[in-house]
Design a protein around this motif. Structure first.
Motif, PDB file in Angstrom:
ATOM      1  N   GLU A  98       0.852  -1.178   0.000  1.00  7.21           N
ATOM      2  CA  GLU A  98       0.000   0.000   0.000  1.00  7.21           C
ATOM      3  C   GLU A  98       0.890   1.231   0.000  1.00  7.21           C
ATOM      4  OE1 GLU A  98      -2.317  -0.445   3.555  1.00  7.21           O
ATOM      5  OE2 GLU A  98      -0.838   0.579   4.789  1.00  7.21           O
ATOM      6  N   ALA A  99       0.303   2.378  -0.286  1.00  9.12           N
ATOM      7  CA  ALA A  99       1.066   3.622  -0.364  1.00  9.12           C
ATOM      8  C   ALA A  99       0.587   4.597   0.697  1.00  9.12           C
ATOM      9  CB  ALA A  99       0.919   4.250  -1.749  1.00  9.12           C
ATOM     10  N   VAL A 100       1.483   4.963   1.583  1.00 10.08           N
ATOM     11  CA  VAL A 100       1.211   6.007   2.569  1.00 10.08           C
ATOM     12  C   VAL A 100       1.991   7.243   2.139  1.00 10.08           C
ATOM     13  CG1 VAL A 100       1.499   6.743   4.968  1.00 10.08           C
ATOM     14  CG2 VAL A 100       0.809   4.397   4.453  1.00 10.08           C
ATOM     15  N   GLY A 101       1.299   8.350   1.972  1.00  6.42           N
ATOM     16  CA  GLY A 101       1.951   9.566   1.529  1.00  6.42           C
ATOM     17  C   GLY A 101       1.892  10.660   2.576  1.00  6.42           C
ATOM     18  N   GLY A 102       2.627  11.720   2.325  1.00  2.00           N
ATOM     19  CA  GLY A 102       2.676  12.849   3.237  1.00  2.00           C
ATOM     20  C   GLY A 102       4.118  13.267   3.464  1.00  2.00           C
ATOM     21  N   PHE A 103       4.295  14.442   4.033  1.00  2.00           N
ATOM     22  CA  PHE A 103       5.638  14.951   4.266  1.00  2.00           C
ATOM     23  C   PHE A 103       6.191  14.401   5.574  1.00  2.00           C
ATOM     24  CE2 PHE A 103       4.442  17.334   0.749  1.00  2.00           C
ATOM     25  CZ  PHE A 103       5.560  17.982   0.226  1.00  2.00           C
ATOM     26  N   VAL A 104       7.482  14.123   5.578  1.00  3.51           N
ATOM     27  CA  VAL A 104       8.121  13.395   6.670  1.00  3.51           C
ATOM     28  C   VAL A 104       7.746  13.953   8.036  1.00  3.51           C
ATOM     29  CG1 VAL A 104      10.344  12.834   7.729  1.00  3.51           C
ATOM     30  CG2 VAL A 104      10.053  12.609   5.243  1.00  3.51           C
ATOM     31  N   GLU A 105       7.779  15.260   8.184  1.00  2.00           N
ATOM     32  CA  GLU A 105       7.498  15.881   9.480  1.00  2.00           C
ATOM     33  C   GLU A 105       6.056  15.645   9.927  1.00  2.00           C
ATOM     34  OE1 GLU A 105       7.406  20.361  11.519  1.00  2.00           O
ATOM     35  OE2 GLU A 105       8.361  20.069   9.563  1.00  2.00           O
ATOM     36  N   GLU A 106       5.154  15.489   8.993  1.00  2.00           N
ATOM     37  CA  GLU A 106       3.737  15.495   9.322  1.00  2.00           C
ATOM     38  C   GLU A 106       3.066  14.121   9.325  1.00  2.00           C
ATOM     39  OE1 GLU A 106       2.732  20.022   7.792  1.00  2.00           O
ATOM     40  OE2 GLU A 106       2.091  18.336   6.548  1.00  2.00           O
ATOM     41  N   VAL A 107       3.773  13.086   8.918  1.00  2.00           N
ATOM     42  CA  VAL A 107       3.201  11.734   8.928  1.00  2.00           C
ATOM     43  C   VAL A 107       3.405  11.128  10.311  1.00  2.00           C
ATOM     44  CG1 VAL A 107       3.306   9.425   7.922  1.00  2.00           C
ATOM     45  CG2 VAL A 107       3.639  11.435   6.466  1.00  2.00           C
ATOM     46  N   SER A 108       2.338  10.630  10.904  1.00  2.00           N
ATOM     47  CA  SER A 108       2.427  10.065  12.257  1.00  2.00           C
ATOM     48  C   SER A 108       3.303   8.816  12.268  1.00  2.00           C
ATOM     49  CB  SER A 108       1.033   9.708  12.775  1.00  2.00           C
ATOM     50  OG  SER A 108       0.517   8.587  12.079  1.00  2.00           O
ATOM     51  N   LEU A 109       3.902   8.534  13.420  1.00  2.00           N
ATOM     52  CA  LEU A 109       4.727   7.337  13.545  1.00  2.00           C
ATOM     53  C   LEU A 109       3.909   6.072  13.321  1.00  2.00           C
ATOM     54  CD1 LEU A 109       7.194   8.039  16.491  1.00  2.00           C
ATOM     55  CD2 LEU A 109       7.729   7.730  14.072  1.00  2.00           C
ATOM     56  N   ASP A 110       2.640   6.104  13.723  1.00  2.00           N
ATOM     57  CA  ASP A 110       1.786   4.940  13.482  1.00  2.00           C
ATOM     58  C   ASP A 110       1.653   4.658  11.993  1.00  2.00           C
ATOM     59  OD1 ASP A 110       1.376   4.428  16.148  1.00  2.00           O
ATOM     60  OD2 ASP A 110      -0.574   5.448  16.244  1.00  2.00           O
ATOM     61  N   ALA A 111       1.525   5.727  11.199  1.00  2.00           N
ATOM     62  CA  ALA A 111       1.417   5.557   9.746  1.00  2.00           C
ATOM     63  C   ALA A 111       2.732   5.040   9.159  1.00  2.00           C
ATOM     64  CB  ALA A 111       1.021   6.874   9.085  1.00  2.00           C
ATOM     65  N   TRP A 112       3.847   5.554   9.682  1.00  2.00           N
ATOM     66  CA  TRP A 112       5.156   5.056   9.236  1.00  2.00           C
ATOM     67  C   TRP A 112       5.278   3.565   9.536  1.00  2.00           C
ATOM     68  CZ3 TRP A 112       9.238   7.218   6.624  1.00  2.00           C
ATOM     69  CH2 TRP A 112       9.221   8.614   6.441  1.00  2.00           C
ATOM     70  N   ARG A 113       4.895   3.164  10.744  1.00  2.00           N
ATOM     71  CA  ARG A 113       5.008   1.756  11.132  1.00  2.00           C
ATOM     72  C   ARG A 113       4.105   0.876  10.271  1.00  2.00           C
ATOM     73  NH1 ARG A 113       5.017   4.144  16.554  1.00  2.00           N
ATOM     74  NH2 ARG A 113       7.157   4.008  17.384  1.00  2.00           N
ATOM     75  N   LYS A 114       2.885   1.339  10.016  1.00  2.00           N
ATOM     76  CA  LYS A 114       1.975   0.563   9.183  1.00  2.00           C
ATOM     77  C   LYS A 114       2.546   0.374   7.787  1.00  2.00           C
ATOM     78  CE  LYS A 114      -2.710   0.484   7.263  1.00  2.00           C
ATOM     79  NZ  LYS A 114      -3.956   1.255   7.023  1.00  2.00           N
ATOM     80  N   GLN A 115       3.134   1.437   7.230  1.00  2.00           N
ATOM     81  CA  GLN A 115       3.716   1.344   5.897  1.00  2.00           C
ATOM     82  C   GLN A 115       4.835   0.308   5.851  1.00  2.00           C
ATOM     83  OE1 GLN A 115       3.682   3.673   2.287  1.00  2.00           O
ATOM     84  NE2 GLN A 115       3.289   1.541   2.724  1.00  2.00           N
ATOM     85  N   MET A 116       5.707   0.330   6.839  1.00  2.00           N
ATOM     86  CA  MET A 116       6.804  -0.631   6.878  1.00  2.00           C
ATOM     87  C   MET A 116       6.299  -2.040   7.164  1.00  2.00           C
ATOM     88  SD  MET A 116       9.413   1.122   6.012  1.00  2.00           S
ATOM     89  CE  MET A 116      10.706  -0.085   6.323  1.00  2.00           C
ATOM     90  N   ASP A 117       5.284  -2.164   8.002  1.00  2.00           N
ATOM     91  CA  ASP A 117       4.736  -3.483   8.314  1.00  2.00           C
ATOM     92  C   ASP A 117       4.204  -4.168   7.056  1.00  2.00           C
ATOM     93  OD1 ASP A 117       5.316  -3.515  10.985  1.00  2.00           O
ATOM     94  OD2 ASP A 117       3.332  -2.868  11.646  1.00  2.00           O
ATOM     95  N   VAL A 118       3.474  -3.429   6.243  1.00  2.00           N
ATOM     96  CA  VAL A 118       2.874  -4.027   5.050  1.00  2.00           C
ATOM     97  C   VAL A 118       3.917  -4.225   3.950  1.00  2.00           C
ATOM     98  CG1 VAL A 118       1.179  -3.729   3.205  1.00  2.00           C
ATOM     99  CG2 VAL A 118       0.604  -3.067   5.552  1.00  2.00           C
ATOM    100  N   ASN A 119       4.579  -3.152   3.563  1.00  2.00           N
ATOM    101  CA  ASN A 119       5.434  -3.195   2.375  1.00  2.00           C
ATOM    102  C   ASN A 119       6.770  -3.898   2.599  1.00  2.00           C
ATOM    103  OD1 ASN A 119       3.386  -1.671   1.307  1.00  2.00           O
ATOM    104  ND2 ASN A 119       4.683  -0.025   0.561  1.00  2.00           N
ATOM    105  N   PHE A 120       7.304  -3.809   3.819  1.00  2.00           N
ATOM    106  CA  PHE A 120       8.617  -4.422   4.057  1.00  2.00           C
ATOM    107  C   PHE A 120       8.527  -5.682   4.910  1.00  2.00           C
ATOM    108  CE2 PHE A 120      12.614  -4.810   6.520  1.00  2.00           C
ATOM    109  CZ  PHE A 120      13.417  -5.221   5.465  1.00  2.00           C
ATOM    110  N   PHE A 121       8.079  -5.555   6.157  1.00  2.00           N
ATOM    111  CA  PHE A 121       8.061  -6.718   7.035  1.00  2.00           C
ATOM    112  C   PHE A 121       7.109  -7.800   6.509  1.00  2.00           C
ATOM    113  CE2 PHE A 121       9.584  -3.436  10.062  1.00  2.00           C
ATOM    114  CZ  PHE A 121      10.802  -4.024  10.362  1.00  2.00           C
ATOM    115  N   GLY A 122       5.993  -7.383   5.916  1.00  2.00           N
ATOM    116  CA  GLY A 122       5.093  -8.363   5.321  1.00  2.00           C
ATOM    117  C   GLY A 122       5.751  -9.120   4.187  1.00  2.00           C
ATOM    118  N   THR A 123       6.497  -8.406   3.363  1.00  2.00           N
ATOM    119  CA  THR A 123       7.217  -9.031   2.253  1.00  2.00           C
ATOM    120  C   THR A 123       8.274  -9.994   2.765  1.00  2.00           C
ATOM    121  OG1 THR A 123       6.817  -7.164   0.759  1.00  2.00           O
ATOM    122  CG2 THR A 123       8.723  -8.552   0.284  1.00  2.00           C
ATOM    123  N   VAL A 124       9.002  -9.581   3.798  1.00  2.00           N
ATOM    124  CA  VAL A 124      10.013 -10.465   4.384  1.00  2.00           C
ATOM    125  C   VAL A 124       9.353 -11.716   4.952  1.00  2.00           C
ATOM    126  CG1 VAL A 124      11.718 -10.707   6.235  1.00  2.00           C
ATOM    127  CG2 VAL A 124      11.628  -8.591   4.904  1.00  2.00           C
TER     128      VAL A 124
END
Length: 285
Positions: A98-124
């Protein structure tokens, strides 16, 4: 689509198969003679895939399984079903994301974690679970659906680009680990195509009142919409997967369409300051 080939006896597992690239890849591989296991979070979302499969005479070759790449127990169930039913896995296409967008300063850590969980850790997780069976299957192959954002970072794409950069690094390591075992690892880096991932991930992005990024965010969103509308046919990517599946000796990286290759070449060859200037000027048109 051409008349389906005879069944080859080979089995492919495609994640994120309910729409977009995943759906088209399932149909392409089934037409080539693969038995295709189509993983999706909601099996009730399989109607589009199976309707297309019926129209092409491929419905008997596609088997839908419930798969959430963030839930290890569902991954294990899917791979166990493949093992018990067919006893082999020739091709894994890691497409779910999935794609989570937004500027680094303004994206919540929860959204960052969700993005990595799906796109990276899920793939691994899918890859780790599938590998024991794939190692027993002669000349098996893993394809990772990366992105131009796995090579080039654009403003407003921080979480998505970070997850794809991570996939690229992991895939490079895995390629070196599996080549001595006779297994190929392939990265596909598509540019913007008109698939649902952009609408799902970027439709709700809004800068907060008083945000210093408000103007640039609007420019990024306008650019993304325009690029997606003018993009090529996603079937091009599905056909590429089919070509890689048939290839006796595939390359490690494939970049489509032509504009994507040119953007990456520009980043590699130009001084970064100049490349950055070109990107920002393009967004501000």
């Amino acid at each position: 689509m051409k008349k389906p080939c005879e069944l080859t006896g080979k089995v492919a597992f495609v994640t994120g198969a309910s729409s977009g690239f995943g759906l088209l890849i399932c149909l392409e591989l089934a037409a080539q003679g693969y038995v295709v296991v189509a993983g999706m979070r909601r099996v009730e979302a399989s109607k589009m895939l199976m309707t297309s499969a019926i129209e092409a005479g491929l419905e008997s070759r596609i088997h839908v399984v419930r798969l959430d790449v963030c839930k290890p127990e569902l991954i294990e169930q899917a791979v166990s079903e493949i093992h018990n039913r067919w006893g082999r896995l020739d091709l894994l296409v890691n497409n779910a994301g999935e794609a989570v967008g937004g500027f680094v300063e303004e994206v919540s850590l929860d959204a960052w974690r969700k993005q990595m969980d799906v796109n990276f850790f899920g793939t691994v997780s899918v890859t780790q679970t599938a590998l024991p069976l794939m190692r027993k299957t002669p000349k098996s192959r893993i394809i990772f659906m990366s992105s131009i954002s796995g090579v080039v970072g654009f403003p407003g794409y921080g979480p998505y680009a970070s997850s794809k950069f991570a996939v690229e690094g992991m895939a490079e390591c895995l390629s070196l680990e599996l080549q001595p075992l006779g297994m190929d690892v392939v990265l596909i880096e598509p540019g913007a195509y008109g698939t649902p991932i952009w609408g799902k991930g970027f439709s709700d992005i809004k800068a907060e009142a008083g945000s210093p990024y408000h103007k640039m965010l609007n420019n990024v969103l306008d650019f993304s919409r325009t690029t997606a509308e003018k993009s090529g046919d996603p079937q091009e990517v599905a056909r590429l997967v089919g070509e890689i599946a048939r290839s006796a000796s595939p390359k490690f990286r494939y970049r489509v369409p032509f504009g994507t290759r040119m953007t990456i070449v520009a980043k590699l060859l130009l001084p970064y300051r100049l490349f950055r200037h070109i990107v920002l000027r393009t967004l501000n048109k």
